[in-house]
Every structure is written in structure tokens, then in C-alpha cells.
Design a protein around this motif. Structure first.
Motif, short mmCIF file in Angstrom:
data_model
loop_
_atom_site.label_atom_id
_atom_site.label_comp_id
_atom_site.label_asym_id
_atom_site.label_seq_id
_atom_site.Cartn_x
_atom_site.Cartn_y
_atom_site.Cartn_z
N ILE A 162 32.46 44.84 35.01
CA ILE A 162 33.01 45.43 33.80
C ILE A 162 34.46 44.98 33.66
O ILE A 162 35.27 45.17 34.56
N ASP A 163 34.79 44.36 32.54
CA ASP A 163 36.16 43.96 32.28
C ASP A 163 37.06 45.20 32.37
O ASP A 163 36.85 46.17 31.64
N PRO A 164 38.06 45.21 33.26
CA PRO A 164 38.90 46.40 33.38
C PRO A 164 39.62 46.77 32.10
O PRO A 164 39.98 47.94 31.89
N ASN A 165 39.82 45.81 31.19
CA ASN A 165 40.48 46.10 29.93
C ASN A 165 39.62 46.94 28.99
O ASN A 165 40.13 47.50 28.03
N ARG A 166 38.33 47.05 29.28
CA ARG A 166 37.48 47.81 28.38
C ARG A 166 37.78 49.30 28.45
O ARG A 166 37.72 50.00 27.44
N SER A 167 38.06 49.81 29.62
CA SER A 167 38.16 51.26 29.79
C SER A 167 39.60 51.73 29.87
O SER A 167 40.42 51.11 30.55
N PRO A 168 39.92 52.85 29.22
CA PRO A 168 41.26 53.41 29.39
C PRO A 168 41.47 54.04 30.77
O PRO A 168 42.58 54.43 31.11
N PHE A 169 40.39 54.11 31.57
CA PHE A 169 40.46 54.77 32.88
C PHE A 169 40.40 53.80 34.05
O PHE A 169 40.78 54.15 35.16
N ILE A 170 39.93 52.57 33.85
CA ILE A 170 39.93 51.59 34.93
C ILE A 170 41.34 51.04 35.12
O ILE A 170 41.96 50.57 34.17
N LYS A 171 41.86 51.11 36.34
CA LYS A 171 43.17 50.55 36.64
C LYS A 171 43.06 49.10 37.09
O LYS A 171 43.78 48.24 36.60
N GLU A 172 42.15 48.86 38.05
CA GLU A 172 42.07 47.54 38.69
C GLU A 172 40.63 47.19 39.03
O GLU A 172 39.78 48.08 39.15
N GLN A 173 40.40 45.91 39.19
CA GLN A 173 39.10 45.42 39.65
C GLN A 173 39.33 44.38 40.74
O GLN A 173 40.21 43.52 40.61
N ILE A 174 38.55 44.47 41.82
CA ILE A 174 38.51 43.42 42.83
C ILE A 174 37.11 42.82 42.83
O ILE A 174 36.13 43.54 43.03
N GLU A 175 37.03 41.53 42.56
CA GLU A 175 35.76 40.81 42.69
C GLU A 175 35.68 40.35 44.15
O GLU A 175 36.40 39.46 44.58
N VAL A 176 34.81 41.00 44.91
CA VAL A 176 34.82 40.86 46.36
C VAL A 176 34.43 39.45 46.79
O VAL A 176 33.39 38.92 46.40
N MET A 177 35.29 38.84 47.60
CA MET A 177 35.01 37.56 48.23
C MET A 177 34.61 37.76 49.69
O MET A 177 33.71 37.09 50.19
N TYR A 178 35.30 38.67 50.38
CA TYR A 178 35.05 38.92 51.79
C TYR A 178 35.06 40.42 52.07
O TYR A 178 35.78 41.18 51.41
#
Length: 312
Positions: A42-58
């Protein structure tokens, strides 16, 4: 392997009910914590409640596991920055002091074979602990675009706030692909602007010609395009996947209960799913219009409350 994403959230106590409904709509689940793992991107910019996103690599059982894995990162001539993602609602025993977080950032940076740049990096990585494991990956933060949308050329006092409008658009259309939406009582277009900024295919309509002009002006001001027509909901002949119906109200509103019921019936006629926003409890009226209420929340703002009701 299925991609994994870590999200952090921020919501005031008054917003918890709205945040929960938006999470159930976007993610199909909710959490009591301000951090969550999901397979959904989910694009973090979509929600007024999402602060950050980490796309897990490890991921690993401890920081030593992460330190070993990040040595595989190849950035060539590009620069990077590493951020420890801080969670505000952790218990005291789970909190990591500021100095320790900085040391972890520095240690990770030393294990990545590239040049660090804290001011203007080509890549930003984040790492965090959740459920006894550690996660590292590509980091994105929310740009809070809805704050810019507060500065409309046309506005009025009873319009929805931009945070609420953005959440409502997500509740109505969690996945925009192939969805046609309508706001048949769009007012000055607050919901339209938020929806359009997220790539939602939505049109507007209002019975007040001056308000229609204001909605068109607001949409154009932010560089978006959509059809906003003048007319009554009863004159709509097209069908839509979803409608967002903000029930008319204020001290000067002359809308009668019969007219409210008519609005609901016409919304049911033109859309398969309807999001009703109301300051009154109208469950009986919603049922009489032929809807089934499938989810709901209360959006509070100081002493003022709106109900957001998902109907099908």
C-alpha cells in the motif's frame, strides 16, 4: 517469495475508530499497535494514518543476522542513508534508547559497501524490530499530501476535513483498478480531490450550481480533472461500483427525513456499494432504503462526531 512490508501508523485517540475502518478496508485486518506486517503493498501516501513503509529485503532473529545480510547490498556509485524506525507505543521493556538506535544505524552503515549521505541519499533504508524479529529494507515515508489540499481556493465551514475525506475515499475504494465511483452530493469537492490524488476514477454531482463551480475550481487548482455536474441524484441514470454519500446537514438545511430516505434509495439504485456519512443515527432509514450495513466507524473531532457507514 511473497514480498513483505512493515507499516507504522499514527492516529490520535479520536481517530482510532476511523483508522480501524480504513485498515480493515485497505489491509483486510487491523492492529492495536502502531506497527504491522503485511503482504500488501500500500502506497504510504494513500492513508492519513500510515507514517512509513519498509519493503523488507532482509530479516533475522537479531541484529547480527541483519548486519551479515546487508553486506550483500551493491549500490555502485550511489549513496544511502539508514533509519531506525521508532515506534511510539512500545512498552518500556521493548523501547530502545536514542543512543542505541544511533549506534545501530552507524553499525549498519559500516556494513554496507557504499558511501553514506544523510542529507540527500540515492537510497533510504529502514530497519525495525517486530514480534521478536528484525527487518531491514527500502524505506518510504508519507508526504502528507492532504495537508496541501487544505488550502483550497473555495471552502466552507461544514466541509469534511481532508484527513477524513482521504480515509473515506480509501474505505470506499481500497483498490482503484477498474472501479468507477461517484460523489452525488459532492459539495466543494473535498472527497473528489482526495480520491483523484490517489488515482481513483470518480465523478461528482451537486444540486447547488454555485457549489458545483466551487468543486470544479478546487479540482482544477490541484491539477486534477474530473466531471462535476449540476443536478439532482434522482436524475442519474448511470451505474457505479461505489457511491460516497455525505448526507446534507447544518443549521440551515431544509432536508426532510423523506428527502434523506430518497437520497439513500437513489444511492442504492445507482451504486453496488455506498459509504454513508452522517451526523445522525439513521440505521433504520438505511435499512428501509434496502441496504445491509457491513461495517462502520465514528469519526470524532472534539465534540463533533460523524458516522461513516459501509452499506451494500
Amino acid at each position: 517469495m511473497t514480498p513483505t512490508f512493515i507499516y507504522t501508523f499514527a492516529a490520535s485517540q479520536d481517530e482510532h475508530s476511523l483508522w480501524g475502518l480504513e485498515m480493515r478496508s485497505l489491509f483486510g485486518q487491523e492492529t492495536d499497535s502502531f506497527i504491522m506486517k503485511s503482504d500488501l503493498n500500500i502506497d504510504p501516501n494513500r492513508s492519513p494514518f500510515i507514517k512509513e513503509q519498509i519493503e523488507v529485503m532482509y530479516e533475522g532473529a537479531n541484529m547480527a543476522d541483519i548486519l551479515k545480510q546487508v553486506e550483500d547490498i551493491v549500490l555502485h556509485e550511489e549513496t544511502f542513508k539508514v533509519i531506525f524506525v521508532k515506534i511510539n507505543d512500545l512498552s518500556e521493556e521493548d523501547k530502545i534508547p536514542y543512543e542505541d538506535r544511533r549506534l545501530m544505524e552507524r553499525d549498519l552503515g559500516l556494513h554496507i559497501d557504499a558511501e553514506a549521505d544523510v542529507h540527500n541519499p540515492d537510497h533510504v533504508f529502514g530497519f525495525v524490530t517486530l514480534g521478536g524479529r528484525w527487518y531491514f529494507g527500502k524505506y518510504r515515508t508519507n508526504d502528507a499530501v492532504w495537508l496541501l489540499h487544505m488550502k483550497k481556493p473555495r471552502n466552507y465551514s461544514i466541509a469534511l476535513g481532508t484527513r477524513l475525506a482521504r480515509a473515506v475515499a480509501n474505505i470506499a475504494v481500497p483498490n482503484p483498478i477498474g472501479v468507477q465511483a461517484i460523489d452525488p452530493c459532492c459539495g466543494i469537492g473535498t472527497v473528489l480531490v482526495e480520491a483523484l490524488s490517489m488515482g481513483i476514477n470518480i465523478v461528482g454531482r451537486d444540486i447547488n450550481p454555485q457549489i458545483v463551480q466551487g468543486a470544479r475550481q478546487n479540482i482544477a487548482h490541484f491539477g486534477y480533472t474530473s466531471e462535476v455536474t449540476f443536478g439532482d441524484i434522482s436524475d442519474i441514470n448511470e451505474s457505479y461500483d461505489v457511491a460516497i454519500l455525505d448526507m446534507p446537514y447544518n443549521l440551515f438545511s431544509t432536508t426532510t427525513p423523506e428527502e434523506q430516505l430518497s437520497l439513500l434509495r437513489h444511492a442504492r439504485r445507482i451504486a453496488n456499494k455506498v459509504i454513508v456519512i452522517t451526523i445522525e443515527t439513521i440505521d433504520d432509514m438505511i435499512t428501509e432504503a434496502g441496504f445491509v450495513i457491513t461495517d462502520r466507524c465514528t469519526a470524532n473531532k472534539r465534540s463533533f462526531a460523524r458516522q461513516v457507514i459501509v452499506c451494500s
